[in-house]
Design an enzyme around this catalytic site. Sequence first.
Site, PDB file in Angstrom:
ATOM      1  N   LYS A 115       9.944  -2.918 -12.702  1.00 16.85           N
ATOM      2  CA  LYS A 115      10.952  -2.546 -11.781  1.00 16.85           C
ATOM      3  C   LYS A 115      11.686  -3.491 -12.226  1.00 16.85           C
ATOM      4  CE  LYS A 115       9.197   1.253  -9.539  1.00 16.85           C
ATOM      5  NZ  LYS A 115      10.198   2.149  -9.114  1.00 16.85           N
TER       6      LYS A 115
ATOM      7  N   TYR B 288       3.240  -2.234 -12.243  1.00 12.74           N
ATOM      8  CA  TYR B 288       3.863  -2.434 -11.412  1.00 12.74           C
ATOM      9  C   TYR B 288       6.058  -2.842 -11.041  1.00 12.74           C
ATOM     10  CZ  TYR B 288       6.571   0.186  -7.806  1.00 12.74           C
ATOM     11  OH  TYR B 288       6.939   0.273  -6.829  1.00 12.74           O
TER      12      TYR B 288
ATOM     13  N   ARG C 162       5.961  -7.892   7.153  1.00 10.67           N
ATOM     14  CA  ARG C 162       6.122  -6.438   6.213  1.00 10.67           C
ATOM     15  C   ARG C 162       7.742  -6.539   7.076  1.00 10.67           C
ATOM     16  NH1 ARG C 162       3.804  -9.105   3.466  1.00 10.67           N
ATOM     17  NH2 ARG C 162       2.158  -8.336   1.293  1.00 10.67           N
TER      18      ARG C 162
ATOM     19  N   ASP D 154       9.990  17.192 -11.404  1.00 12.48           N
ATOM     20  CA  ASP D 154       9.125  16.628 -10.892  1.00 12.48           C
ATOM     21  C   ASP D 154       7.865  17.068 -11.531  1.00 12.48           C
ATOM     22  OD1 ASP D 154       6.455  15.941  -9.426  1.00 12.48           O
ATOM     23  OD2 ASP D 154       8.297  14.783  -8.082  1.00 12.48           O
TER      24      ASP D 154
ATOM     25  N   SER E 208      12.434  -1.995  -5.728  1.00 11.85           N
ATOM     26  CA  SER E 208      11.912  -2.881  -4.737  1.00 11.85           C
ATOM     27  C   SER E 208      11.335  -4.052  -4.487  1.00 11.85           C
ATOM     28  CB  SER E 208       9.694  -2.640  -5.686  1.00 11.85           C
ATOM     29  OG  SER E 208       9.177  -3.095  -5.501  1.00 11.85           O
TER      30      SER E 208
HETATM   31  P1  NAD Z   1       6.296   9.104  -4.897  1.00 13.64           P
HETATM   32  O1  NAD Z   1       4.991   9.517  -5.876  1.00 13.64           O
HETATM   33  O2  NAD Z   1       5.694   9.695  -3.566  1.00 13.64           O
HETATM   34  O3  NAD Z   1       6.927  10.105  -5.994  1.00 13.64           O
HETATM   35  C1  NAD Z   1       7.337   9.819  -7.062  1.00 13.64           C
HETATM   36  C2  NAD Z   1       7.366  11.009  -7.642  1.00 13.64           C
HETATM   37  O4  NAD Z   1       7.447  11.352  -8.976  1.00 13.64           O
HETATM   38  C3  NAD Z   1       6.367  12.154  -7.577  1.00 13.64           C
HETATM   39  O5  NAD Z   1       6.221  13.183  -6.532  1.00 13.64           O
HETATM   40  C4  NAD Z   1       5.755  12.401  -8.472  1.00 13.64           C
HETATM   41  O6  NAD Z   1       4.432  13.404  -9.255  1.00 13.64           O
HETATM   42  C5  NAD Z   1       7.358  12.445  -9.573  1.00 13.64           C
HETATM   43  N1  NAD Z   1       6.723  12.134 -10.855  1.00 13.64           N
HETATM   44  C6  NAD Z   1       6.391  11.164 -11.404  1.00 13.64           C
HETATM   45  N2  NAD Z   1       6.176  10.455 -12.961  1.00 13.64           N
HETATM   46  C7  NAD Z   1       6.780  11.905 -13.245  1.00 13.64           C
HETATM   47  C8  NAD Z   1       7.877  11.822 -14.607  1.00 13.64           C
HETATM   48  N3  NAD Z   1       7.179  11.381 -15.643  1.00 13.64           N
HETATM   49  N4  NAD Z   1       8.264  13.311 -14.971  1.00 13.64           N
HETATM   50  C9  NAD Z   1       8.578  14.012 -13.462  1.00 13.64           C
HETATM   51  N5  NAD Z   1       8.177  13.662 -11.694  1.00 13.64           N
HETATM   52  C10 NAD Z   1       6.946  12.304 -11.929  1.00 13.64           C
HETATM   53  O7  NAD Z   1       6.568   8.085  -4.949  1.00 13.64           O
HETATM   54  P2  NAD Z   1       7.405   7.168  -3.915  1.00 13.64           P
HETATM   55  O8  NAD Z   1       7.010   6.635  -2.885  1.00 13.64           O
HETATM   56  O9  NAD Z   1       8.349   8.644  -3.102  1.00 13.64           O
HETATM   57  O10 NAD Z   1       8.732   6.721  -4.875  1.00 13.64           O
HETATM   58  C11 NAD Z   1       8.981   7.188  -5.546  1.00 13.64           C
HETATM   59  C12 NAD Z   1       9.899   5.643  -5.991  1.00 13.64           C
HETATM   60  O11 NAD Z   1      10.006   4.157  -5.125  1.00 13.64           O
HETATM   61  C13 NAD Z   1       8.793   5.283  -6.787  1.00 13.64           C
HETATM   62  O12 NAD Z   1       9.952   5.078  -8.087  1.00 13.64           O
HETATM   63  C14 NAD Z   1       8.727   3.928  -6.455  1.00 13.64           C
HETATM   64  O13 NAD Z   1       8.345   2.879  -7.686  1.00 13.64           O
HETATM   65  C15 NAD Z   1       9.840   3.396  -6.162  1.00 13.64           C
HETATM   66  N6  NAD Z   1       9.178   2.821  -4.636  1.00 13.64           N
HETATM   67  C16 NAD Z   1       8.646   3.143  -3.547  1.00 13.64           C
HETATM   68  C17 NAD Z   1       8.398   1.930  -2.397  1.00 13.64           C
HETATM   69  C18 NAD Z   1       6.926   2.677  -1.599  1.00 13.64           C
HETATM   70  O14 NAD Z   1       6.310   1.878  -1.157  1.00 13.64           O
HETATM   71  N7  NAD Z   1       7.301   4.214  -1.157  1.00 13.64           N
HETATM   72  C19 NAD Z   1       7.663   1.094  -2.219  1.00 13.64           C
HETATM   73  C20 NAD Z   1       9.316   0.566  -3.215  1.00 13.64           C
HETATM   74  C21 NAD Z   1       9.358   1.709  -5.016  1.00 13.64           C
HETATM   75  N1  UFG Z   2      -3.085  -4.314   4.343  1.00 15.94           N
HETATM   76  C1  UFG Z   2      -4.196  -4.457   4.785  1.00 15.94           C
HETATM   77  N2  UFG Z   2      -5.202  -3.021   5.023  1.00 15.94           N
HETATM   78  C2  UFG Z   2      -5.081  -1.681   4.165  1.00 15.94           C
HETATM   79  C3  UFG Z   2      -4.054  -1.548   2.787  1.00 15.94           C
HETATM   80  C4  UFG Z   2      -2.847  -3.265   3.883  1.00 15.94           C
HETATM   81  O1  UFG Z   2      -4.294  -4.412   5.870  1.00 15.94           O
HETATM   82  O2  UFG Z   2      -5.868  -1.449   3.730  1.00 15.94           O
HETATM   83  C5  UFG Z   2      -1.722  -5.070   4.629  1.00 15.94           C
HETATM   84  C6  UFG Z   2      -1.464  -5.671   3.251  1.00 15.94           C
HETATM   85  O3  UFG Z   2      -2.663  -6.932   3.318  1.00 15.94           O
HETATM   86  C7  UFG Z   2      -0.288  -6.236   3.735  1.00 15.94           C
HETATM   87  C8  UFG Z   2       0.806  -5.665   4.409  1.00 15.94           C
HETATM   88  O4  UFG Z   2      -0.920  -4.745   4.985  1.00 15.94           O
HETATM   89  O5  UFG Z   2       0.251  -7.503   4.811  1.00 15.94           O
HETATM   90  C9  UFG Z   2       1.263  -3.948   3.697  1.00 15.94           C
HETATM   91  O6  UFG Z   2       0.521  -3.671   2.329  1.00 15.94           O
HETATM   92  P1  UFG Z   2       0.995  -2.059   1.463  1.00 15.94           P
HETATM   93  O7  UFG Z   2      -0.264  -1.707   0.242  1.00 15.94           O
HETATM   94  O8  UFG Z   2       1.260  -1.646   3.408  1.00 15.94           O
HETATM   95  O9  UFG Z   2       2.287  -2.413   1.173  1.00 15.94           O
HETATM   96  P2  UFG Z   2       3.261  -3.920   0.761  1.00 15.94           P
HETATM   97  O10 UFG Z   2       3.902  -5.215   0.523  1.00 15.94           O
HETATM   98  O11 UFG Z   2       2.057  -4.159  -0.570  1.00 15.94           O
HETATM   99  O12 UFG Z   2       3.702  -3.245  -0.746  1.00 15.94           O
HETATM  100  C10 UFG Z   2       4.609  -2.088  -0.854  1.00 15.94           C
HETATM  101  C11 UFG Z   2       4.304  -0.940  -1.637  1.00 15.94           C
HETATM  102  C12 UFG Z   2       4.718  -1.378  -3.005  1.00 15.94           C
HETATM  103  C13 UFG Z   2       6.300  -2.562  -3.557  1.00 15.94           C
HETATM  104  C14 UFG Z   2       6.240  -3.523  -1.391  1.00 15.94           C
HETATM  105  C15 UFG Z   2       7.840  -4.148  -2.535  1.00 15.94           C
HETATM  106  O13 UFG Z   2       3.383  -0.556  -2.221  1.00 15.94           O
HETATM  107  O14 UFG Z   2       5.041  -0.533  -3.996  1.00 15.94           O
HETATM  108  O15 UFG Z   2       6.286  -2.961  -0.961  1.00 15.94           O
HETATM  109  O16 UFG Z   2       7.947  -2.843  -1.444  1.00 15.94           O
HETATM  110  F1  UFG Z   2       6.221  -3.404  -4.190  1.00 15.94           F
END
Ligand code: NAD
Ligand code: UFG
Length: 338
Positions: free
Chosen positions: A153, A149, A231, A32, A125
């Site tokens: 993906k 973003y 969601r 990381d 995602s």
């Molecule tokens: P996060 O930001 O908490 O974790 C990502 C980690 O990767 C962090 O620790 C960051 O420091 C590290 N990182 C980023 N770029 C790097 C690099 N170039 N080299 C080494 N380390 C690096 O995010 P998360 O929520 O744990 O998400 C993990 C993965 O899941 C991501 O790829 C994200 O796109 C994907 N994802 C997350 C969500 C969500 O809602 N959290 C939804 C769909 C997909």
């Molecule tokens: N929302 C609010 N107020 C806020 C934040 C969010 O009303 O301050 C609502 C949004 O409009 C949405 C729901 O809460 O209806 C969820 O929003 P999030 O931002 O928590 O999540 P999203 O569904 O928009 O997106 C998430 C991840 C993306 C991923 C997507 C699908 O952030 O990375 O789910 O997996 F692509």
Amino acid sequence: MHNILVTGGAGYIGSHTCVELINAGYNVIIVDNYINSQPEAIKRIEKITGKAIKSYNCDIRDYNALKNIFKENDIKAVIHFAGLKAVGESCKKPLDYYDNNIYGTIVLCNIMNEFGVKNLVFSSSATVYGENPVPYKESMKAGTITNPYGHTKHMIEQILRDLYNSDNSWSIALLRYFNPIGAHESGLIGENPIGIPNNIMPYISQVALGKLPKLTVFGDDYNTPDGTCIRDYIHVVDLAIGHIKAIEKILLNSGIYTYNLGTGNGYSVLELIKAFEKASNVKINYSIGPRRNGDLPICYADATKAKNELNWVAKYGIDKMCEDTWRWQKNNPNGYKS
Ligand code: NAD
Ligand code: UFG
């Protein structure tokens, strides 16, 4: 005991997955660069599991540094979480997203190829479904994606499919996450956003704590029962366990597999607020604001493929997701800094 390299293992989903990997008997090695996390998360994983973890402060785009990690360790498989994930930021800084997410994945795969490590689980995602009808099924074609973003993906999925088609000895799982929330029930690890959260759950929990004054609900005029967006929220520990099942699958039979990791149930923003109020016993101050650009009205998974092929189903419901989020937030008001 197989060594699993976890890129982004100090992050939100990565840290929870490391705990479950160790619980399942794997040895974890974390890479990381802490661009969105802190080394303290790794100490907490060690505290939960009682195991020392080898970790490297390394950017996956640093070819030589990453190569040395593969030289030093006998790696069986990689779970690739590292990447940037903020939808809004990706519209402002698209090159950063293409560079980190896509170039980073290419560097990683090239090194894996060199070392003959061809087992990979990738964090995709639900965003790749775009505007398909719900519930989303893995067999659907990708929909229209509206931000860089999401494009990264979708493109990485395609790159990995092309890689597999060129060399069938690769074994790859593309895991499409829905909306991960919640935290480990110890309250020691959880989501730790830097600055004002973009996502709803950390926003609600910071309002509950009094760190933020008020939540804005983005629109209540959608075509849904209460007018707010729906969601498929999934407990991060369920999501983490899904990765263990995916590792088992790819190690058993080489192939390229795509799975939704969601519960199959949808909750509206107002239902989530209610569930959080019940779990925390704190009233959430909110008001209704305008819609947020790019939000889909309804997004939830058809989770049957993962059930049939991985024997994985999400166990935890919305109440547990809220209880565990609250425990983490309350015990760590400043995240890993407290
Ligand atoms: P996060 O930001 O908490 O974790 C990502 C980690 O990767 C962090 O620790 C960051 O420091 C590290 N990182 C980023 N770029 C790097 C690099 N170039 N080299 C080494 N380390 C690096 O995010 P998360 O929520 O744990 O998400 C993990 C993965 O899941 C991501 O790829 C994200 O796109 C994907 N994802 C997350 C969500 C969500 O809602 N959290 C939804 C769909 C997909
Ligand atoms: N929302 C609010 N107020 C806020 C934040 C969010 O009303 O301050 C609502 C949004 O409009 C949405 C729901 O809460 O209806 C969820 O929003 P999030 O931002 O928590 O999540 P999203 O569904 O928009 O997106 C998430 C991840 C993306 C991923 C997507 C699908 O952030 O990375 O789910 O997996 F692509």
